[in-house]
Structures are given as structure tokens and as C-alpha cells.
Design an enzyme around this catalytic site. Structure first.
Site, PDB file in Angstrom:
ATOM      1  N   TYR A   1      39.630  44.423  24.763  1.00 55.08           N
ATOM      2  CA  TYR A   1      40.676  43.682  25.279  1.00 55.08           C
ATOM      3  C   TYR A   1      41.636  43.246  24.199  1.00 55.08           C
ATOM      4  O   TYR A   1      41.302  42.403  23.281  1.00 55.08           O
ATOM      5  CB  TYR A   1      40.192  42.383  26.094  1.00 55.08           C
TER       6      TYR A   1
ATOM      7  N   ARG B   1      40.954  42.558  41.593  1.00 51.79           N
ATOM      8  CA  ARG B   1      42.068  42.640  40.598  1.00 51.79           C
ATOM      9  C   ARG B   1      43.440  42.084  41.251  1.00 51.79           C
ATOM     10  O   ARG B   1      44.587  42.619  41.098  1.00 51.79           O
ATOM     11  CB  ARG B   1      42.411  44.128  40.208  1.00 51.79           C
TER      12      ARG B   1
END
Length: 338
Positions: free
Chosen positions: A57, A206
Site C-alpha cells: 500500500y 469498492r
């Protein structure tokens, strides 16, 4: 009575955790550093105590931000991170060799400014390394006191059972939402049998399961959703919009937002399910946290199950490259369409 906490290993956490991917990358430009740190700080102040990040990330930046913003409050949260999936020379790589896992853990500990990671996952299976070898490295890290619990991510029931034969697997992280039901094929049952928590990432689809839903027409050019997740591509996206009508109606009935409904649905699927929605928005951060207070009736859950039956989602979950990196089971109709 309050919100019932849920277990990962022998630890108890608030049932809604915080996914820390999109403060750094994936759905558009990263948050400015001061805003990202403010969001992380606010999460603890609200009562989040399960933070989930990964080496990849922001190529380590998510871990650094957590360490910089929250290192002095380390005792207030259960910390999860992941290895195996990384970026080297600008390319994504999978490296599940024991020596690579141990080196990745050392680097994560430094970025996170901690001496122990509560839950350390294999982010993806490395097809070139037996799962037993990779889990063996996690077992060594537990013995050394560098991690408390071992986890797996985006793997199927067979990998979970093979891994658990080497060392207890405290958590399996899988995409799980009204829009993605694949863990129901086999992973959820295996988790229940093995005493493994199911950490549900992207429980709000999402951003699709929100009101208004995430609109690809408004995505930033760096947003990976259209590229990596075909359901957001024009040829599929419009076909999924009718699914939201029932979600909106049910949210009104339950007195909550669509996102809260989606999170509450995952919580209703079992006491070992822990959703970890991510956000860059402080209002959504608070809204997601309060989803743990939403209680759906069995009849409402059944209606949502039927309305969001897996075959009603239009388009593949992943593109071909993404699908090739996971071993989560697929439905027969997905295989036929793939």
C-alpha cells in the site's frame, strides 16, 4: 448492551476495522500527509481499534503513516499488515520465500515503528513456493515474538487448510460483500471449522455499495478500479446499477445509509466476520464505524442474499491478471464466462 466485540486469535476488537490502502493509492491520488494522519488519528478517537495495512500500500507509505501518526498510541489498536505482494523496480512481484517474508517483516516493523505486528498475512499465494513453507516462516516470526498471529489473504479453502496444518491461521482476508460472495463457496465453512476469523475487505464494493455509488465517469486517471476491476468498466457498470435499488429501499427501511447496510450485512453473516472498509473521507469514517450499531433482521438478510445473488453481478470480479494471483474459489458461471 453496546456493540459486541469480535475475536481474532485470542484478541477482541471492535467489529468494524479500518482498511488503510486508499489513503495512499489505488482509488486516486494519495491523501496529503497531514490529512492522512488526521484521518488515522480520528479513527482511534472514534473507537476503531483494528487497522489493516500492507507492504504494497503506497509501497510502504501506508505503514509509515500509521507509524508516524499513531506509533505513540500503539497500545490502542490491533495492527495487521501483509507481505509477499510487493513492488520491485516498479513491478509488482510475489515472493513467498521464507527469507523474503522475514526480511519484509523486519522492514514493516521499522516503518510501523513497533516491535510486534499483531496479525501478519501472506497477501497472496506465491505459486512458486509451497504454502507450507511460507506459513512456516510466519510460525518462526511468531516464535521470535515479531508477530502475534498468522493470516492469509485471497486464498481458497485448500490453501487455508494446508496452511493451518503447519500453524494456526487466525484470519483469512477475502473480498466479501453483497457484490462479491465468493467466500461463501468454501472459505467461510473452512474458517468456521478452523476457528479462523474472516476479514472482509471492500465490504462496500469498492464504493459501488454507497449512495451515491462510485461513478467511473468521475474517477481520477490514477484510479485502478476501471483497469483492474471490470465491473466498473462501461460495458458492465450500467448493468450493475439496478442492484442498488433494493439496497436503497432496504437502507431506508433499516434507517441507515447504503454503505452502513452493506457493512451490517457482512456482520450479520457470522460472529467471526470482521469488515474493514477503507475511506479517505472523515464523514464516511464515522458512518462506517457506526455501521456496527445497525442490526438487520434475518428476513432482511435473506432478502439481500436473494437480491444480490452472485450470478446477478455483471462482469468479472478481477481482470485476468488479478484473477491469476488468487486462489479464492470461483462460481461455475464465473469460470464459464472467464
Amino acid at each position: 448492551m453496546g456493540v459486541q466485540r469480535r475475536k481474532i486469535g485470542d484478541r477482541e476488537v471492535y467489529p468494524v476495522g479500518l482498511g488503510c490502502m486508499n489513503i495512499c493509492h489505488a482509488y486516486g491520488p494519495p491523501l496529503p500527509e497531514d490529512e492522512a494522519k488526521a484521518l488515522l488519528t480520528r479513527s482511534l478517537d472514534l473507537g476503531y481499534d483494528f487497522l489493516d495495512t500492507a507492504t504494497i500500500y503506497g509501497v510502504g507509505r501506508s505503514e509509515e503513516l500509521i507509524g508516524e501518526a499513531l506509533g505513540h498510541r500503539r497500545q490502542e489498536y490491533f495492527l495487521a499488515s501483509k507481505c509477499v505482494l510487493d513492488v520491485r523496480d516498479g513491478e509488482r512481484v510475489l515472493d513467498g520465500r521464507p527469507e523474503a517474508i522475514k526480511a519484509a517483516c523486519e522492514a514493516s516493523l521499522k516503518r510501523l515503528k513497533t516491535d510486534v505486528i499483531d496479525l501478519y498475512y501472506l497477501h497472496r499465494p506465491d505459486p512458486n513456493v509451497p504454502i507450507e513453507d511460507s506459513v512456516g516462516a510466519l510460525a518462526d516470526l511468531v516464535s521470535e515474538g515479531k508477530i502475534r498471529f498468522a493470516g492469509l489473504s485471497e486464498m481458497g479453502a485448500e490453501d487455508l487448510r494446508r496452511g493451518a496444518a503447519v500453524h494456526p491461521i487466525a484470519a483469512m482476508q477475502s473480498e466479501y460483500s453483497l457484490w462479491v460472495r465468493n467466500p461463501e463457496i468454501a472459505v467461510m465453512q473452512a474458517c468456521e471449522e478452523l476457528g479462523t476469523a474472516l476479514v472482509a475487505f471492500s465490504p462496500v464494493g469498492r464504493g459501488f455499495l454507497a449512495d451515491p455509488p462510485a461513478d467511473p465517469a468521475n474517477f481520477h486517471e490514477t484510479d485502478m478500479r476501471v483497469r483492474a476491476f471490470p465491473r466498473f468498466r462501461p460495458e458492465y457498470y450500467s448493468g450493475n446499477l439496478p442492484l442498488l435499488a433494493e439496497a436503497k429501499a432496504m437502507a431506508e427501511e433499516a434507517g441507515c445509509s447504503v454503505a452502513q447496510l452493506a457493512i451490517a450485512w457482512t456482520l450479520a453473516k457470522g460472529p467471526n466476520v470482521l469488515p474493514i472498509p477503507g475511506t479517505t473521507n472523515l464523514k464516511h469514517l464515522e458512518e462506517n464505524h457506526r455501521a456496527a450499531e445497525v442490526t438487520l433482521t434475518p428476513e432482511q438478510v435473506a432478502r439481500l442474499d436473494a437480491h444480490f445473488a452472485p450470478e446477478r453481478a455483471v462482469g468479472p470480479r478481477y481482470n485476468r491478471i488479478g484473477q491469476a494471483t488468487v486462489t479464492t474459489e470461483m462460481y461455475d458461471f464465473e469460470k464459464a464466462n472467464g
